[in-house]
Design an enzyme around this catalytic site. Structure first.
Site, PDB file in Angstrom:
ATOM      1  N   GLU A 170       0.815  -1.224   0.000  1.00 53.47           N
ATOM      2  CA  GLU A 170       0.000   0.000   0.000  1.00 53.47           C
ATOM      3  C   GLU A 170       0.847   1.272   0.000  1.00 53.47           C
ATOM      4  O   GLU A 170       0.802   2.061   0.950  1.00 53.47           O
ATOM      5  CB  GLU A 170      -0.958  -0.011   1.191  1.00 53.47           C
ATOM      6  CG  GLU A 170      -1.974  -1.124   1.119  1.00 53.47           C
ATOM      7  CD  GLU A 170      -3.082  -0.986   2.151  1.00 53.47           C
ATOM      8  OE1 GLU A 170      -2.876  -0.324   3.176  1.00 53.47           O
ATOM      9  OE2 GLU A 170      -4.169  -1.560   1.916  1.00 53.47           O
ATOM     10  N   GLU A 327      -6.428  -8.184  -0.196  1.00 55.45           N
ATOM     11  CA  GLU A 327      -6.838  -8.178   1.209  1.00 55.45           C
ATOM     12  C   GLU A 327      -8.330  -7.902   1.314  1.00 55.45           C
ATOM     13  O   GLU A 327      -8.894  -7.144   0.525  1.00 55.45           O
ATOM     14  CB  GLU A 327      -6.120  -7.069   1.990  1.00 55.45           C
ATOM     15  CG  GLU A 327      -4.639  -7.228   2.164  1.00 55.45           C
ATOM     16  CD  GLU A 327      -4.033  -6.056   2.941  1.00 55.45           C
ATOM     17  OE1 GLU A 327      -4.762  -5.401   3.721  1.00 55.45           O
ATOM     18  OE2 GLU A 327      -2.846  -5.783   2.759  1.00 55.45           O
TER      19      GLU A 327
END
Ligand code: GLA
Ligand code: ZN
Length: 698
Positions: A170, A327
């Protein structure tokens, strides 16, 4: 009315991709796995392997934040534990996305090389801590990351378990240190060549901000410059490109020893800070992390369509190639304001929703709940109790069982004839603009409102930005294209000339790529294709409404009048004809919605912000009038959605019920076998609350 001339939407995109990883012709199922937290608990690591089998997990993302376990002191590596984990996982049936650990650094690194620490917009410097907080141009950080990445690739790049690189985690954020500022100046110099060109682009004579030396330029600052919109835009572009450069250096480092392993980095939904469209070409496959706040009162369908939109965008970023859901939580998060548990059924439904829209994986954060620190209460497959006799574990098993039955879906895609524009640069500019609605311009919500209408009507949509080709589509919806990127208006004109249907809204065609207003009238270069001239825009206070009036005998399926809110464009027709007019105020009877017949195509302009009801009815009218097919050619019950994956031969119809009611769907196209129950389906199907079914069409 049929599309005239060359039928749009005939261009062939590939729709048979095969598996993302040839060794795994199945849907991936797995999680972020942090065995480094449990190296002192060998019995737990053994239990993990047993329980992974129970869930039919076939992939784990390993090493994401493991730097201090891999290199406890500078230059002293400890790879033995990772080697054992990879061997054990492989023997146990799990493949691995091996992560580069750059998302968080060891304390020794920050202590020895303080220039790795980030400087914030207010020019304060971070101390050691947290994650994602490094200076992206720090030579020490780049060097250390390249080194550890290279070591990982050398040792594990050819390990049988490893199927791809999870590059960092991320990416996000920006650094304002002196080095990053120099890099910004160099970037500007490269792009503008001369200060005159930069001053023109930033309109810097305004407030006497003319720069006479490159050194005078500083990045946006909380106590310095924040209002030169051209600069803000360039800073954001720079941050994306600087992140890309950093990411590319990471990729190069792992490619030295493992040149063929595919790479991805996990995107954060529609994270505003980075233009994911620019990053996408550097990645072999797209992956993203999805954390919707399910079950907020009265928002389930909207929530579902928002997530569907991001899935569609993730698929569109590689022109239809399946993506990875890297995720999601099997139960709740621990960082949202309210961490609500997923209600029974929602875990399977939300997991299969990803697959329905093009994911060839369902993965979680995280396999096992950590024992301490900030994420100890974040949902995980294995809870602190440590055994498999939990509701969440059962939910995950259920997904594992379901995915096993969907192997034939792998490599197929969604074939969309409708495109919706969601553009980062436009978004940056529109949010920065001090204009008609500083109390929330609602760009994302507006894009979503149009998506929602298409979703609710069962239409396949590609969600693209302004840089993407348009020739595969028959209907293009571009809400609030305030900033026009170079070439977009020409592309749209060609699209409509050739028979395409184009829908634009208020607050479009206002500025060029430097955030300079078009002179000679709005919507700038879209004026011809839309056949209108926009003179001014009125803003309504919250709670105020005007109405628009439309003739339902001409515009079939529409109601006579609709509320308009927030933004009302006062515009004139040039070649367009009036579809709807305002009802009230000093601009009553003036055009509110228009249609321009442009060569072979049609260009609609919706001049006012409406509520969802108008958008729903108008989309339905457009689909009918211009013969754009929905997936099942049927009216879907509220909060029920459908998505079809196909390789051009087989069709897999995903039917999803995001409501708490039992719902039935009827369509002549619903013929085949339901893959979870093996039941024959003939024209109708019943879905229980939060139910999901997949019909392989025959
Ligand atoms: C992100 C991160 C994970 C974890 C989750 C929690 O997606 O990538 O490491 O922190 O959020 O939801
Ligand atoms: Zn920096």
């Amino acid at each position: 009315m049929q599309l005239k001339g060359k039928k749009k939407g005939d261009s062939m995109k590939s729709n048979d991709y095969g598996p993302l990883f040839p060794s795994i012709p199945r849907v991936l199922h797995g999680a972020d796995y942090n065995p480094e937290q449990w190296l002192d608990y060998p019995e737990i690591l053994t239990e993990d392997l047993r329980m992974m089998q129970l869930t039919k997990c076939n992939v784990m993302s390993v090493g994401i934040f493991a730097w201090s376990s891999l290199e406890p002191e500078e230059g002293q590596y400890d790879f033995a534990w990772l080697a054992k984990i990879l061997d054990d996982l492989y023997a146990n049936g799990q493949y691995v996305f091996l992560a580069t650990p750059s998302g968080a650094r060891p304390a020794w690194l920050a202590q020895r090389y303080p220039d790795v620490l980030r400087v914030n917009k207010d020019r304060t410097k971070n101390t050691f801590g947290l994650r994602h907080n490094h200076c992206l141009s720090s030579p020490a950080y780049r060097h250390k990351v390249a080194k550890i990445n290279g070591e990982l690739a050398r040792r594990f790049g050819h390990h049988k378990a490893v199927i791809g690189w999870h590059i960092s985690n991320e990416y996000g954020g920006e650094c304002h240190c002196e080095r990053c500022q120099s890099a910004f100046r160099a970037w500007l110099q490269h792009n503008y060549q001369t200060l005159d060109r930069l001053n023109e682009a930033w309109w810097s004579t305004f407030w006497s901000h003319t720069y006479t030396n490159w050194q005078q330029i500083e990045s946006p600052s909380t106590h310095g410059e924040t209002m030169v919109h051209g600069m803000n835009l360039d800073w954001r572009r720079f941050v994306t490109e600087q992140t890309m450069e950093f990411m590319q250096a990471e990729i190069q480092a792992v490619r030295v020893d493992a040149p063929y392993l595919p790479v991805t980095t996990n995107f954060m939904e529609a994270f505003e800070g980075l233009d994911y469209w620019k990053m996408a070409p550097l990645l072999d496959f797209i992956s993203w992390d999805s954390y919707p706040t399910w079950h907020e009162p009265r928002t389930e369908a909207k929530k579902a369509s928002w997530v569907a939109m991001i899935h569609d965008m993730s698929r569109s970023m590689k022109q239809g190639k399946p993506f990875v859901l890297m995720e999601s939580t099997p139960s709740a998060t621990n960082w949202q304001p309210i961490s609500k548990l997923k209600r029974p059924g929602m875990h399977l439904l939300s997991s299969l929703q990803a697959v329905a829209h093009g994911a060839d994986s369902v993965q979680y954060f995280q396999w096992r709940k950590s024992r301490g620190s900030s994420e100890k209460f974040h949902g995980a497959v294995v809870d602190h109790v440590g055994h498999e006799h939990t509701r969440v574990f059962d939910d995950v098993r259920e997904v594992g069982d379901a995915l096993e039955k969907l192997s034939a879906v792998v490599g197929t895609t969604v074939d969309a004839k409708v495109a919706l524009i969601f553009d980062w640069e436009n978004r940056w500019a529109i949010q920065d603009a001090q204009g008609p609605r500083n109390a929330g311009i609602h760009y994302e919500q507006t894009v979503h409102a149009w998506y929602h209408a298409l979703w609710q009507q069962g239409v396949a949509v590609d969600v693209i930005d302004q840089t993407q080709p348009l020739d595969a589509y028959s209907l293009l919806i571009a809400p609030m294209v305030y900033l026009l990127r170079p070439g977009f208006a020409d592309k749209v004109s060609e699209f409509v000339k050739n028979g395409g249907v184009f829908v634009a809204t208020y607050f479009s065609g206002i500025v060029d790529e430097h955030d300079l207003c078009y002179l000679g009238g709005f919507p700038g270069p879209l004026m011809d294709v839309l056949g209108i001239w926009s003179e001014e825009i009125d803003s309504l206070y919250d709670g105020e409404t005007n109405r628009l009036h439309i003739d339902p005998s001409v515009y079939q399926g529409m109601k006579k009048s609709y509320d308009v809110i927030e933004l009302c464009d006062l515009f004139h027709t040039k070649t367009a004809k009036v579809v709807a007019t305002y009802s009230d105020d000093f601009y009553a009877h003036r055009p509110a919605v228009t249609l321009n017949h442009y060569h072979e195509g049609h260009a609609y302009y919706v001049g006012a912000r409406t509520k969802q009801d108008f958008i729903d009815d108008f989309v339905s009218f457009l689909l009918q009038r211009h013969s754009v097919a929905s997936h099942l050619n049927t009216r879907l019950p509220e909060a029920v959605s459908v998505s079809i994956r196909t390789n051009g031969r087989d069709q897999f119809i995903f039917l999803m019920n995001f409501s708490q009611k039992t719902q039935s769907i009827m369509s002549e196209q619903l013929h085949g076998r339901e893959l979870f129950t093996a039941m024959a389906i003939k024209g109708s199907i019943i879905l229980k609350p939060f139910g999901v079914a997949v019909v392989q069409q025959s």
